[in-house]
Design a protein around this motif. Sequence first.
Motif, PDB file in Angstrom:
ATOM      1  N   ASP A  27     -27.842  12.881   4.337  1.00 47.54           N
ATOM      2  CA  ASP A  27     -27.935  11.555   3.717  1.00 47.54           C
ATOM      3  C   ASP A  27     -27.519  10.502   4.728  1.00 47.54           C
ATOM      4  O   ASP A  27     -27.388  10.791   5.921  1.00 47.54           O
ATOM      5  CB  ASP A  27     -27.080  11.490   2.438  1.00 47.54           C
ATOM      6  CG  ASP A  27     -25.631  11.903   2.684  1.00 47.54           C
ATOM      7  OD1 ASP A  27     -25.113  11.644   3.800  1.00 47.54           O
ATOM      8  OD2 ASP A  27     -25.009  12.480   1.768  1.00 47.54           O
ATOM      9  N   SER A  28     -27.296   9.288   4.275  1.00 54.74           N
ATOM     10  CA  SER A  28     -26.972   8.192   5.187  1.00 54.74           C
ATOM     11  C   SER A  28     -25.495   8.152   5.573  1.00 54.74           C
ATOM     12  O   SER A  28     -25.111   7.438   6.492  1.00 54.74           O
ATOM     13  CB  SER A  28     -27.370   6.856   4.542  1.00 54.74           C
ATOM     14  OG  SER A  28     -26.691   6.678   3.310  1.00 54.74           O
ATOM     15  N   ASP A  29     -24.661   8.920   4.890  1.00 47.61           N
ATOM     16  CA  ASP A  29     -23.226   8.969   5.194  1.00 47.61           C
ATOM     17  C   ASP A  29     -22.988  10.103   6.180  1.00 47.61           C
ATOM     18  O   ASP A  29     -23.099  11.278   5.825  1.00 47.61           O
ATOM     19  CB  ASP A  29     -22.427   9.187   3.907  1.00 47.61           C
ATOM     20  CG  ASP A  29     -20.929   9.105   4.131  1.00 47.61           C
ATOM     21  OD1 ASP A  29     -20.487   9.061   5.313  1.00 47.61           O
ATOM     22  OD2 ASP A  29     -20.174   9.091   3.136  1.00 47.61           O
ATOM     23  N   THR A  30     -22.663   9.779   7.421  1.00 47.92           N
ATOM     24  CA  THR A  30     -22.547  10.787   8.475  1.00 47.92           C
ATOM     25  C   THR A  30     -21.118  11.281   8.693  1.00 47.92           C
ATOM     26  O   THR A  30     -20.880  12.092   9.590  1.00 47.92           O
ATOM     27  CB  THR A  30     -23.083  10.219   9.800  1.00 47.92           C
ATOM     28  OG1 THR A  30     -22.336   9.049  10.156  1.00 47.92           O
ATOM     29  CG2 THR A  30     -24.555   9.855   9.675  1.00 47.92           C
ATOM     30  N   SER A  69     -26.643  11.912  13.184  1.00 40.87           N
ATOM     31  CA  SER A  69     -27.326  10.689  12.774  1.00 40.87           C
ATOM     32  C   SER A  69     -28.140  10.954  11.522  1.00 40.87           C
ATOM     33  O   SER A  69     -28.438  12.099  11.190  1.00 40.87           O
ATOM     34  CB  SER A  69     -28.241  10.209  13.907  1.00 40.87           C
ATOM     35  OG  SER A  69     -29.089   9.166  13.482  1.00 40.87           O
ATOM     36  N   ALA A  70     -28.505   9.887  10.834  1.00 42.96           N
ATOM     37  CA  ALA A  70     -29.374  10.018   9.662  1.00 42.96           C
ATOM     38  C   ALA A  70     -30.827  10.218  10.080  1.00 42.96           C
ATOM     39  O   ALA A  70     -31.685  10.506   9.243  1.00 42.96           O
ATOM     40  CB  ALA A  70     -29.247   8.797   8.766  1.00 42.96           C
ATOM     41  N   THR A  71     -31.114  10.061  11.364  1.00 48.36           N
ATOM     42  CA  THR A  71     -32.447  10.326  11.902  1.00 48.36           C
ATOM     43  C   THR A  71     -32.404  11.584  12.765  1.00 48.36           C
ATOM     44  O   THR A  71     -31.357  11.942  13.315  1.00 48.36           O
ATOM     45  CB  THR A  71     -32.963   9.143  12.743  1.00 48.36           C
ATOM     46  OG1 THR A  71     -32.040   8.875  13.801  1.00 48.36           O
ATOM     47  CG2 THR A  71     -33.101   7.900  11.879  1.00 48.36           C
ATOM     48  N   LYS A  78     -30.294  16.474  11.564  1.00 47.59           N
ATOM     49  CA  LYS A  78     -29.901  15.157  11.096  1.00 47.59           C
ATOM     50  C   LYS A  78     -28.944  15.318   9.920  1.00 47.59           C
ATOM     51  O   LYS A  78     -28.814  16.409   9.349  1.00 47.59           O
ATOM     52  CB  LYS A  78     -31.112  14.331  10.665  1.00 47.59           C
ATOM     53  CG  LYS A  78     -31.813  14.851   9.424  1.00 47.59           C
ATOM     54  CD  LYS A  78     -32.930  13.913   8.979  1.00 47.59           C
ATOM     55  CE  LYS A  78     -33.599  14.416   7.702  1.00 47.59           C
ATOM     56  NZ  LYS A  78     -34.642  13.469   7.231  1.00 47.59           N
ATOM     57  N   ASP A  79     -28.265  14.238   9.565  1.00 49.74           N
ATOM     58  CA  ASP A  79     -27.428  14.286   8.379  1.00 49.74           C
ATOM     59  C   ASP A  79     -28.323  14.310   7.148  1.00 49.74           C
ATOM     60  O   ASP A  79     -29.410  13.722   7.141  1.00 49.74           O
ATOM     61  CB  ASP A  79     -26.506  13.070   8.323  1.00 49.74           C
ATOM     62  CG  ASP A  79     -25.276  13.341   7.469  1.00 49.74           C
ATOM     63  OD1 ASP A  79     -24.227  13.666   8.026  1.00 49.74           O
ATOM     64  OD2 ASP A  79     -25.380  13.226   6.231  1.00 49.74           O
TER      65      ASP A  79
END
Length: 213
Positions: free
Chosen positions: A101-104, A150-152, A98-99
Amino acid sequence: MTKSTKIIAALGVAAGLGIAALPAGSIFATDLIPFDYTTATSADKDVTVKLTVSESIAIATEGDECDAGKVTVKSTASCTQKIAGGTNAKYGFTLSVKDKDSDTSLNLDGTTTAVSNDEIEAVAGTLGGSASWVSGWNLTGGALNQAAISATEQTVMKTSAAKDAQISMVYNVATKPNQTVGNYSDVITYTIAKNNSAVATEEGMSGATVVNN
């Protein structure tokens, strides 16, 4: 997630008893002879040999960076990195990505505000093209095929039994026609965890290098 194991030796002490107070045939004695014939036996003697194997799980990557090199605008590039996981857990492991953080996106180093020309977005599917240019970046390897990060967590490998397995991950990139000059990067995280129950179907194992299976 990585686990380490410890080997712990437990020593029992008979409180309040000195060695001189123990009988000659005691298990605490240095030698077994001369025999105490009242406690020794002339029959067969069974001995159980024991040890405990601790559960282990580990993950490794080929370096901490994967550099796709120098490119120009409206061009494609890629880099390849080996990823490996292993466990002796009964039902095997799942390795995910996953990434961080939230910025992919792959962002221009040093920028703090997202601007279209200063980032390369995570995009699933074929990048580049002739008729209609598609810019972005994605991953191919294991269970993933041109997948956008993805962040997930997304499953990269899933085994059904204890084993070590290695695959190659390819990071695909396509720049925009007006991409800003500079270095771009993003941080992604690989995670491994044991499977707590039986796995019906393994994932991402085609082409993997596998041992201990």
